[in-house]
Design an enzyme around this catalytic site. Structure first.
Site, PDB file in Angstrom:
ATOM      1  N   ARG A   1       7.867  26.725  -5.865  1.00  0.00           N
ATOM      2  CA  ARG A   1       7.503  25.512  -4.829  1.00  0.00           C
ATOM      3  C   ARG A   1       6.285  26.236  -4.116  1.00  0.00           C
ATOM      4  O   ARG A   1       5.796  27.358  -4.226  1.00  0.00           O
ATOM      5  CB  ARG A   1       8.926  25.073  -4.285  1.00  0.00           C
ATOM      6  CG  ARG A   1       9.530  26.154  -3.695  1.00  0.00           C
ATOM      7  CD  ARG A   1       9.442  27.355  -2.418  1.00  0.00           C
ATOM      8  NE  ARG A   1       8.894  27.064  -1.115  1.00  0.00           N
ATOM      9  CZ  ARG A   1       7.188  27.682  -0.424  1.00  0.00           C
ATOM     10  NH1 ARG A   1       7.897  28.940  -1.416  1.00  0.00           N
ATOM     11  NH2 ARG A   1       6.664  27.670  -0.208  1.00  0.00           N
TER      12      ARG A   1
ATOM     13  N   ALA B   1       2.320  24.713  -2.196  1.00  0.00           N
ATOM     14  CA  ALA B   1       1.574  24.035  -3.258  1.00  0.00           C
ATOM     15  C   ALA B   1       0.317  24.784  -3.895  1.00  0.00           C
ATOM     16  O   ALA B   1       0.718  23.699  -5.756  1.00  0.00           O
ATOM     17  CB  ALA B   1       0.480  23.029  -2.135  1.00  0.00           C
TER      18      ALA B   1
ATOM     19  N   ARG C   1       6.736  15.791  -7.674  1.00  0.00           N
ATOM     20  CA  ARG C   1       6.369  16.139  -5.696  1.00  0.00           C
ATOM     21  C   ARG C   1       4.673  15.359  -5.709  1.00  0.00           C
ATOM     22  O   ARG C   1       4.219  15.669  -6.434  1.00  0.00           O
ATOM     23  CB  ARG C   1       6.421  17.163  -5.397  1.00  0.00           C
ATOM     24  CG  ARG C   1       7.540  18.192  -5.955  1.00  0.00           C
ATOM     25  CD  ARG C   1       8.085  18.990  -5.268  1.00  0.00           C
ATOM     26  NE  ARG C   1       8.120  19.388  -4.333  1.00  0.00           N
ATOM     27  CZ  ARG C   1       8.413  20.175  -2.821  1.00  0.00           C
ATOM     28  NH1 ARG C   1       7.822  21.646  -3.636  1.00  0.00           N
ATOM     29  NH2 ARG C   1       8.977  19.971  -1.574  1.00  0.00           N
TER      30      ARG C   1
ATOM     31  N   GLN D   1      12.484  27.737   4.098  1.00  0.00           N
ATOM     32  CA  GLN D   1      11.580  28.623   3.468  1.00  0.00           C
ATOM     33  C   GLN D   1      11.171  30.171   4.490  1.00  0.00           C
ATOM     34  O   GLN D   1      11.036  31.077   3.993  1.00  0.00           O
ATOM     35  CB  GLN D   1      10.786  27.321   2.842  1.00  0.00           C
ATOM     36  CG  GLN D   1      11.274  27.182   2.016  1.00  0.00           C
ATOM     37  CD  GLN D   1      11.642  25.615   2.479  1.00  0.00           C
ATOM     38  OE1 GLN D   1      11.502  25.601   3.454  1.00  0.00           O
ATOM     39  NE2 GLN D   1      11.064  24.323   1.394  1.00  0.00           N
TER      40      GLN D   1
ATOM     41  N   ASP E   1      -0.376  21.449   2.088  1.00  0.00           N
ATOM     42  CA  ASP E   1      -0.079  20.856   1.012  1.00  0.00           C
ATOM     43  C   ASP E   1      -1.156  19.707   0.678  1.00  0.00           C
ATOM     44  O   ASP E   1      -1.196  19.115  -0.100  1.00  0.00           O
ATOM     45  CB  ASP E   1       1.357  20.239   1.263  1.00  0.00           C
ATOM     46  CG  ASP E   1       2.151  21.267   1.016  1.00  0.00           C
ATOM     47  OD1 ASP E   1       2.125  21.876   2.390  1.00  0.00           O
ATOM     48  OD2 ASP E   1       2.431  21.481  -0.379  1.00  0.00           O
TER      49      ASP E   1
ATOM     50  N   ASN F   1       1.765  19.372   5.978  1.00  0.00           N
ATOM     51  CA  ASN F   1       1.708  20.746   5.228  1.00  0.00           C
ATOM     52  C   ASN F   1       3.986  20.471   5.625  1.00  0.00           C
ATOM     53  O   ASN F   1       3.946  19.292   5.660  1.00  0.00           O
ATOM     54  CB  ASN F   1       1.647  22.042   6.317  1.00  0.00           C
ATOM     55  CG  ASN F   1       2.330  23.544   6.204  1.00  0.00           C
ATOM     56  OD1 ASN F   1       2.054  23.804   4.799  1.00  0.00           O
ATOM     57  ND2 ASN F   1       2.651  24.381   6.731  1.00  0.00           N
ATOM     58  N   LYS F   2       4.429  21.276   5.837  1.00  0.00           N
ATOM     59  CA  LYS F   2       5.925  21.235   5.751  1.00  0.00           C
ATOM     60  C   LYS F   2       6.926  21.180   6.941  1.00  0.00           C
ATOM     61  O   LYS F   2       5.889  20.981   7.526  1.00  0.00           O
ATOM     62  CB  LYS F   2       6.752  23.285   5.772  1.00  0.00           C
ATOM     63  CG  LYS F   2       7.800  22.771   5.511  1.00  0.00           C
ATOM     64  CD  LYS F   2       8.622  22.128   4.626  1.00  0.00           C
ATOM     65  CE  LYS F   2       8.519  22.392   3.123  1.00  0.00           C
ATOM     66  NZ  LYS F   2       9.478  20.747   3.105  1.00  0.00           N
TER      67      LYS F   2
HETATM   68  O1  MRU Z   1       8.111  22.021  -0.199  1.00  0.00           O
HETATM   69  P1  MRU Z   1       7.896  23.561  -0.337  1.00  0.00           P
HETATM   70  O2  MRU Z   1       8.666  24.486  -0.045  1.00  0.00           O
HETATM   71  O3  MRU Z   1       7.048  23.152  -1.565  1.00  0.00           O
HETATM   72  O4  MRU Z   1       6.931  23.518   0.999  1.00  0.00           O
HETATM   73  C1  MRU Z   1       5.968  24.398   0.591  1.00  0.00           C
HETATM   74  C2  MRU Z   1       4.811  24.117   2.286  1.00  0.00           C
HETATM   75  O5  MRU Z   1       4.693  23.394   3.035  1.00  0.00           O
HETATM   76  C3  MRU Z   1       3.672  25.090   2.439  1.00  0.00           C
HETATM   77  O6  MRU Z   1       3.769  25.320   3.237  1.00  0.00           O
HETATM   78  C4  MRU Z   1       2.388  25.013   1.385  1.00  0.00           C
HETATM   79  O7  MRU Z   1       2.973  24.198   0.677  1.00  0.00           O
HETATM   80  C5  MRU Z   1       1.050  25.360   1.276  1.00  0.00           C
HETATM   81  S1  MRU Z   1       1.485  27.389   0.247  1.00  0.00           S
HETATM   82  C6  MRU Z   1       0.270  28.228   0.219  1.00  0.00           C
END
Ligand code: MRU
Length: 353
Positions: A46, A48, A89, A196, A237, A247-248
């Site tokens: 997981r 991006a 995704r 995470q 993302d 982003n998350k």
């Molecule tokens: O659902 P996830 O764990 O894939 O979400 C990840 C994030 O939101 C990260 O902050 C984003 O992908 C940047 S990673 C360098």
């Protein structure tokens, strides 16, 4: 780094299963596109950039697994694999960016033998993996210039080595600042519902000797009010042409809090995270995930079955709440509409035509 997030070994994709962390460092050898799609959907891999790398390697895997087929069937098997991976995704644009790169190589090589096409696809996927290492390192170098000594940094989710090939995006800035001798204290939001921050960010920073404290997402406001946060650093993302950042989920909340407390809010992302085909964040597809992620905790049901759950995996931070976007090409400042265009034009990624 004390671990490898994703690699290509012996014609398989080897990745650390992030659902098993922090309890177990379990490595998986992925041999089929279906298993890889499952690994992406269930967040075994997981973040991006890592999703993009995984998808590129997945296309190479498909080519490897179908080399014995006649040319036409071989190419259509690879295209099927791209479709499967493209449906895993929806939010991280790096997935589509990487698949697009693989498709261009496939199109250019379509007249060659299956064996030659396989070699070219593998080379492209490995290029994507290796370029990411360099990019993350450059993100760290540019971003560290923004970080004062003795800084307390709040981060959300995991934008670290586990989310990329190495170093990370937001966490690359922290790794670099520490390697420059700066004393850094990291606060990691636990990042509900899949934790995470608690499970991954704290694990990788701790494994690399960096001071990190985990807090519940809801404690961030109080931490800021107490003057304990010098800046917020997050990954992305997808970033729209106007600088709105997906982003998350929870990132937007932090950006509002940061503005309220006059704390700089930095986004760190490779230029492959920009999506100039969309003008603002309202067009970014936001992944909705299963209710079970919210409705159960530690093996117990926590929401009555009759009650619906709202579980977006990401949110959108409007550009006016972002202080700067750190890219591998340098630090972008508002107005982002202009600075994003300029950096992509200068890098030859966008043409004026
Ligand atoms: O659902 P996830 O764990 O894939 O979400 C990840 C994030 O939101 C990260 O902050 C984003 O992908 C940047 S990673 C360098």
């Amino acid at each position: 780094m004390t671990f490898r997030t994703i690699d290509w070994t012996e014609n398989k994709i080897r990745l650390i299963d992030q659902t098993a962390l922090p309890g177990h460092s379990l490595y998986l050898n992925i041999e089929t596109v279906e298993d890889l799609a499952e690994a992406i959907c269930s967040l075994r891999v997981r973040g991006a950039p890592a999703i993009g790398i995984a998808a590129a390697l997945g296309v190479a895997l498909a080519a490897n697994n179908h080399t014995d087929e006649p040319a036409e069937a071989f190419i259509s098997s690879i295209r099927d694999a791209m479709d499967v991976l493209g449906r895993t995704r929806p939010t991280a644009v790096n997935l589509f960016w990487a698949l697009n790169r693989m498709e261009q190589v496939l199109n250019q090589a379509a007249h060659l033998s299956p064996g030659e096409i396989r070699e070219r696809l593998l080379q492209e996927a490995l290029d994507i993996l290796n370029e990411d290492r360099l990019i993350c390192h450059q993100l760290g170098v540019h971003g560290a210039e923004l970080i004062p000594d003795a800084a307390n940094i709040l981060t959300h989710c995991n934008a670290g080595a586990l989310a990329t090939s190495e170093y990370g995006t937001a966490l690359a800035v922290i790794y670099e600042a520490v390697s420059q001798g700066k004393e850094i204290k990291v606060y990691a939001d636990e990042t509900r519902p899949l934790l995470q921050g608690a499970r991954l960010t704290s694990w990788e920073l701790n494994a690399n000797g960096i001071s990190v404290t985990v807090l519940c997402d809801s404690a961030a406001a109080f931490l800021m009010q107490r003057g304990e946060v010098d800046c917020v650093i997050v990954g992305a993302d997808r970033i729209a042409a106007n600088g709105d950042v997906a982003n998350k989920v929870g990132t937007y909340m932090l950006s509002v809090l940061a503005e309220k407390h006059e704390i700089p809010f930095y986004v760190v992302a490779p230029v492959s995270s920009f999506d100039l085909s969309i003008s603002s964040g309202s067009e970014i597809p936001i992944e909705q995930r299963d209710r079970s992620e919210v409705a159960a905790f530690m093996g117990r049901i926590t929401v009555p079955e009759a009650v619906p759950v709202y579980n977006p995996a990401f949110d959108v931070t409007p550009n006016h709440l972002v202080t700067a976007i750190v890219t591998e090409k340098g630090v972008l400042t508002p107005p982002f509409e202009l600075s994003i265009r300029k950096v992509l034009l200068e890098g030859g990624i966008l043409s004026d035509a």
